[in-house]
Design a protein around this motif. Sequence first.
Motif, PDB file in Angstrom:
ATOM      1  N   ALA A  95       0.828  -1.213   0.000  1.00 47.38           N
ATOM      2  CA  ALA A  95       0.000   0.000   0.000  1.00 47.38           C
ATOM      3  C   ALA A  95       0.857   1.255   0.000  1.00 47.38           C
ATOM      4  O   ALA A  95       0.545   2.240  -0.692  1.00 47.38           O
ATOM      5  N   LEU A  96       1.957   1.241   0.751  1.00 44.50           N
ATOM      6  CA  LEU A  96       2.824   2.413   0.792  1.00 44.50           C
ATOM      7  C   LEU A  96       3.530   2.617  -0.552  1.00 44.50           C
ATOM      8  O   LEU A  96       3.635   3.747  -1.051  1.00 44.50           O
ATOM      9  N   LEU A  97       3.994   1.527  -1.167  1.00 43.29           N
ATOM     10  CA  LEU A  97       4.658   1.646  -2.462  1.00 43.29           C
ATOM     11  C   LEU A  97       3.674   2.080  -3.549  1.00 43.29           C
ATOM     12  O   LEU A  97       4.061   2.792  -4.491  1.00 43.29           O
ATOM     13  N   GLU A  98       2.415   1.682  -3.433  1.00 38.19           N
ATOM     14  CA  GLU A  98       1.403   2.159  -4.381  1.00 38.19           C
ATOM     15  C   GLU A  98       1.213   3.664  -4.251  1.00 38.19           C
ATOM     16  O   GLU A  98       1.026   4.370  -5.251  1.00 38.19           O
ATOM     17  N   ARG A  99       1.270   4.153  -3.028  1.00 32.78           N
ATOM     18  CA  ARG A  99       1.173   5.594  -2.807  1.00 32.78           C
ATOM     19  C   ARG A  99       2.382   6.301  -3.433  1.00 32.78           C
ATOM     20  O   ARG A  99       2.255   7.357  -4.066  1.00 32.78           O
TER      21      ARG A  99
END
Length: 290
Positions: free
Chosen positions: A184-188
Amino acid sequence: MHAIHESTSFVTVLTLYNNSPGFGSPDYRKSSDIVIVGNAAYDKPGRSLALLNAFIKFIEVSMPRSNVIILTAPDSELHVHQKNVEVVPVEGDFSRGNLMLQRMRSYIVFLESRLKRLLHGQHDTNHFIFTDSDVAVVDDLRHIFEKYPNFDLAVTFRNNKNQPLNSGFIAVRGTIDGISKAKALLERVLNVYMLKFGNASRMLGDQLALAWVIKSHLSFDAKQFSRHEAFVDEIHGALVLFLPCAVYNWTPPEGAGQFHGMPVDVKFPSQTPFKEHVIVDARGCLCPLY
């Protein structure tokens, strides 16, 4: 009850397109395509494979029970037949001008696939360390997951105002919680990359986007980058471990072409020594690439 087995895999992105006419033949090796390393000459694909082989060999010495996973384009001519090495095709645009953007996308696709395995009953825990393919692993990095038990994703930092984070090393804890929060953080980061740093899709954009996401988090204190100690902070729902580049993503302070050895506490040198056609083995000695 199932016994939980923990392992660590290195994940890197590399693709080769050997579709030029006469590739591999003596006539193909034009002078402009040749790189001299010691007494050996490599064409550009050959140099990439030599660096990849060195990367794998270092891991075999420092972490012999670890696997290497290479994410590549489906039509890449990359073929590696070595024990504990897996080549995984990933759909996307792997062109040179899109290199870093595609690398971030590939990481996310890979994490999604591993998350599905865990959700479908895989019992073993496999931690992941995402790295460049032209680096040396000179110590066992499994201790990161043991010494720092409370993090989802780890990155390396340095006291650099414009580029405080180095994306050449990203560690992800291989649990359902760790992988899902890291993904989720890398998608952000990927969204910020495309919106704000699209003109840097070949180089540096991922580092700029990663730094923007972290520094823009309201509770984050960027002054922590001026220190040389590891710390953990919560960033958009993920526990992020910040490791000092001086130990975990070291670059010679002398700069390119001036490599004179490395400190004894370095675990993971960055790519600069390789770019000067010299690599550092697990004993701290200089070794020619060939």
